[in-house]
Motif scaffolding. Structure first.
Motif, PDB file in Angstrom:
ATOM      1  N   GLY A   8       0.792  -1.223   0.000  1.00 22.59           N
ATOM      2  CA  GLY A   8       0.000   0.000   0.000  1.00 22.59           C
ATOM      3  C   GLY A   8       0.821   1.268   0.000  1.00 22.59           C
ATOM      4  N   PHE A   9       2.082   1.195  -0.469  1.00 23.07           N
ATOM      5  CA  PHE A   9       2.968   2.362  -0.479  1.00 23.07           C
ATOM      6  C   PHE A   9       2.655   3.224  -1.700  1.00 23.07           C
ATOM      7  N   ALA A  10       1.913   4.300  -1.472  1.00 29.28           N
ATOM      8  CA  ALA A  10       1.483   5.178  -2.569  1.00 29.28           C
ATOM      9  C   ALA A  10       2.618   6.120  -2.977  1.00 29.28           C
ATOM     10  N   ILE A  11       2.760   6.314  -4.279  1.00 30.41           N
ATOM     11  CA  ILE A  11       3.822   7.159  -4.831  1.00 30.41           C
ATOM     12  C   ILE A  11       3.208   8.439  -5.382  1.00 30.41           C
ATOM     13  N   GLY A  12       3.834   9.569  -5.047  1.00 29.83           N
ATOM     14  CA  GLY A  12       3.356  10.852  -5.548  1.00 29.83           C
ATOM     15  C   GLY A  12       4.521  11.753  -5.920  1.00 29.83           C
ATOM     16  N   SER A  13       4.223  13.010  -6.125  1.00 29.86           N
ATOM     17  CA  SER A  13       5.258  14.027  -6.335  1.00 29.86           C
ATOM     18  C   SER A  13       5.459  14.753  -5.015  1.00 29.86           C
ATOM     19  N   ARG A  14       6.694  14.862  -4.575  1.00 30.51           N
ATOM     20  CA  ARG A  14       6.933  15.544  -3.302  1.00 30.51           C
ATOM     21  C   ARG A  14       8.290  16.230  -3.319  1.00 30.51           C
ATOM     22  N   LYS A  15       8.388  17.278  -2.514  1.00 26.14           N
ATOM     23  CA  LYS A  15       9.652  17.996  -2.407  1.00 26.14           C
ATOM     24  C   LYS A  15      10.495  17.347  -1.321  1.00 26.14           C
ATOM     25  N   THR A  16      11.705  16.986  -1.676  1.00 22.21           N
ATOM     26  CA  THR A  16      12.619  16.358  -0.732  1.00 22.21           C
ATOM     27  C   THR A  16      14.047  16.716  -1.104  1.00 22.21           C
ATOM     28  N   TYR A  17      14.872  16.956  -0.113  1.00 23.89           N
ATOM     29  CA  TYR A  17      16.257  17.350  -0.324  1.00 23.89           C
ATOM     30  C   TYR A  17      16.371  18.552  -1.264  1.00 23.89           C
ATOM     31  N   GLY A  18      15.402  19.460  -1.186  1.00 22.85           N
ATOM     32  CA  GLY A  18      15.442  20.693  -1.962  1.00 22.85           C
ATOM     33  C   GLY A  18      15.027  20.548  -3.409  1.00 22.85           C
ATOM     34  N   ARG A  19      14.588  19.355  -3.818  1.00 22.00           N
ATOM     35  CA  ARG A  19      14.138  19.126  -5.187  1.00 22.00           C
ATOM     36  C   ARG A  19      12.765  18.462  -5.168  1.00 22.00           C
ATOM     37  N   VAL A  20      12.062  18.522  -6.296  1.00 19.61           N
ATOM     38  CA  VAL A  20      10.784  17.833  -6.420  1.00 19.61           C
ATOM     39  C   VAL A  20      11.033  16.477  -7.076  1.00 19.61           C
ATOM     40  N   SER A  21      10.620  15.419  -6.386  1.00 21.83           N
ATOM     41  CA  SER A  21      10.791  14.062  -6.889  1.00 21.83           C
ATOM     42  C   SER A  21       9.455  13.571  -7.429  1.00 21.83           C
ATOM     43  N   ASN A  22       9.435  13.228  -8.703  1.00 20.58           N
ATOM     44  CA  ASN A  22       8.211  12.799  -9.382  1.00 20.58           C
ATOM     45  C   ASN A  22       8.245  11.298  -9.641  1.00 20.58           C
ATOM     46  N   GLY A  23       7.987  10.534  -8.597  1.00 18.57           N
ATOM     47  CA  GLY A  23       7.993   9.088  -8.731  1.00 18.57           C
ATOM     48  C   GLY A  23       9.143   8.454  -7.988  1.00 18.57           C
ATOM     49  N   MET A  24       9.415   7.208  -8.311  1.00 16.88           N
ATOM     50  CA  MET A  24      10.471   6.448  -7.624  1.00 16.88           C
ATOM     51  C   MET A  24      11.139   5.483  -8.588  1.00 16.88           C
ATOM     52  N   ILE A  25      12.458   5.360  -8.451  1.00 17.44           N
ATOM     53  CA  ILE A  25      13.207   4.313  -9.130  1.00 17.44           C
ATOM     54  C   ILE A  25      13.263   3.139  -8.159  1.00 17.44           C
ATOM     55  N   CYS A  26      12.834   1.956  -8.585  1.00 13.78           N
ATOM     56  CA  CYS A  26      12.501   0.867  -7.656  1.00 13.78           C
ATOM     57  C   CYS A  26      13.621  -0.154  -7.470  1.00 13.78           C
ATOM     58  N   SER A  27      13.669  -0.683  -6.257  1.00 11.84           N
ATOM     59  CA  SER A  27      14.527  -1.826  -5.948  1.00 11.84           C
ATOM     60  C   SER A  27      13.716  -3.103  -6.080  1.00 11.84           C
ATOM     61  N   VAL A  28      14.407  -4.228  -6.014  1.00  8.95           N
ATOM     62  CA  VAL A  28      13.745  -5.535  -6.080  1.00  8.95           C
ATOM     63  C   VAL A  28      12.755  -5.684  -4.925  1.00  8.95           C
ATOM     64  N   ARG A  29      13.179  -5.295  -3.724  1.00  2.00           N
ATOM     65  CA  ARG A  29      12.302  -5.463  -2.562  1.00  2.00           C
ATOM     66  C   ARG A  29      11.093  -4.546  -2.636  1.00  2.00           C
ATOM     67  N   GLU A  30      11.283  -3.334  -3.130  1.00  2.32           N
ATOM     68  CA  GLU A  30      10.155  -2.414  -3.253  1.00  2.32           C
ATOM     69  C   GLU A  30       9.105  -2.938  -4.231  1.00  2.32           C
ATOM     70  N   LEU A  31       9.549  -3.708  -5.224  1.00  7.06           N
ATOM     71  CA  LEU A  31       8.627  -4.285  -6.197  1.00  7.06           C
ATOM     72  C   LEU A  31       7.971  -5.563  -5.688  1.00  7.06           C
ATOM     73  N   GLY A  32       8.488  -6.095  -4.569  1.00  5.33           N
ATOM     74  CA  GLY A  32       7.923  -7.318  -4.012  1.00  5.33           C
ATOM     75  C   GLY A  32       8.332  -8.575  -4.734  1.00  5.33           C
ATOM     76  N   ILE A  33       9.465  -8.543  -5.453  1.00  8.58           N
ATOM     77  CA  ILE A  33       9.895  -9.722  -6.216  1.00  8.58           C
ATOM     78  C   ILE A  33      11.184 -10.327  -5.660  1.00  8.58           C
ATOM     79  N   GLY A  34      11.641  -9.837  -4.514  1.00  9.04           N
ATOM     80  CA  GLY A  34      12.855 -10.357  -3.892  1.00  9.04           C
ATOM     81  C   GLY A  34      13.165  -9.583  -2.633  1.00  9.04           C
ATOM     82  N   ASP A  35      14.307  -9.909  -2.024  1.00  8.10           N
ATOM     83  CA  ASP A  35      14.684  -9.283  -0.753  1.00  8.10           C
ATOM     84  C   ASP A  35      15.814  -8.270  -0.887  1.00  8.10           C
ATOM     85  N   ASP A  36      16.414  -8.178  -2.056  1.00  7.93           N
ATOM     86  CA  ASP A  36      17.565  -7.290  -2.235  1.00  7.93           C
ATOM     87  C   ASP A  36      17.148  -5.828  -2.147  1.00  7.93           C
TER      88      ASP A  36
END
Length: 212
Positions: free
Chosen positions: A110-138
């Motif tokens: 249920g981790f919702a992705i949006g546009s947010r300001k972080t570290y002084g920049r606006v981040s529009n989305g996420m570049i995903c890891s294996v674990r974030e995708l739910g296909i492994g533990d790395d």
């Protein structure tokens, strides 16, 4: 025993429009108990796409390394402009292809992705890891696609990373030992649906290596 529908299709020509429910019922009719059905296509919602890293700007002045990344996601974002994303991973470089979830998407848990300001920049989305995708533990870094992958920026990333699968968990009883193999399951299903069965293991072996 866990088996994916696409794996079964390598052995048997199941009908293209076969529903998961009809496949499950066919297995039950064959005396094979289906414990669960997991549709991995439902694990991630929203736009999950292949991206190509164009530029990386290293941000300084923070407690940990942070990067501001511009990623080509094709026309998936509706504009064709590079997607700008803040990322802490360091295991990728310009030219690499990665998996990007765009704002509005939801990752497993249920981790919702949006546009947010972080570290002084606006981040529009996420570049995903294996674990974030739910296909492994790395989770040591983000998932970088192999160089030989034919996927292009903007392509749906689900079939690339195996998130377009339906996985069946089967309970095989002792009197159905033959069903502990893909060959055995596929052979039974070929009879159930009246469709061809093929055995990839019967492919001709290559000849010997000629001597110089």
């Amino acid at each position: 025993m866990r088996v994916s529908v696409s794996w079964l299709r390598e052995y048997v020509d199941l009908p293209a429009d076969l529903s998961t429910g009809d496949l499950t019922q066919a297995l039950v009719d064959l005396g094979i108990e289906v414990d669960s059905v997991t549709d991995l296509r439902e694990n991630v919602t929203g736009a999950l796409v292949v991206g190509e890293v164009l530029e990386i700007e290293e941000l300084t002045g923070f407690k940990k390394p942070i990067r501001f990344v511009r990623v080509d996601v094709g026309a998936a974002n509706g504009t064709g402009a590079p997607q700008e994303i803040v990322c802490g991973a360091r295991n990728f470089a310009p030219g690499d292809r990665v998996v990007v979830i765009l704002p509005g998407g939801v990752l497993p848990g249920g981790f919702a992705i949006g546009s947010r300001k972080t570290y002084g920049r606006v981040s529009n989305g996420m570049i995903c890891s294996v674990r974030e995708l739910g296909i492994g533990d790395d989770h040591d870094g983000i998932l970088v696609l192999p160089e030989e992958s034919p996927a292009k920026p903007g392509d749906d990333a689900r079939p690339v990373v195996g998130l377009d699968e339906v996985v069946l968990e089967l309970e095989i009883t002792p009197d159905r030992g033959y069903a502990l193999s893909l060959r055995g399951l596929a052979r039974e299903l070929s009879h159930a649906f009246g469709v061809p069965f093929r055995d990839p293991g019967l492919a001709p072996a290559p000849g010997g290596t000629p001597r110089p």
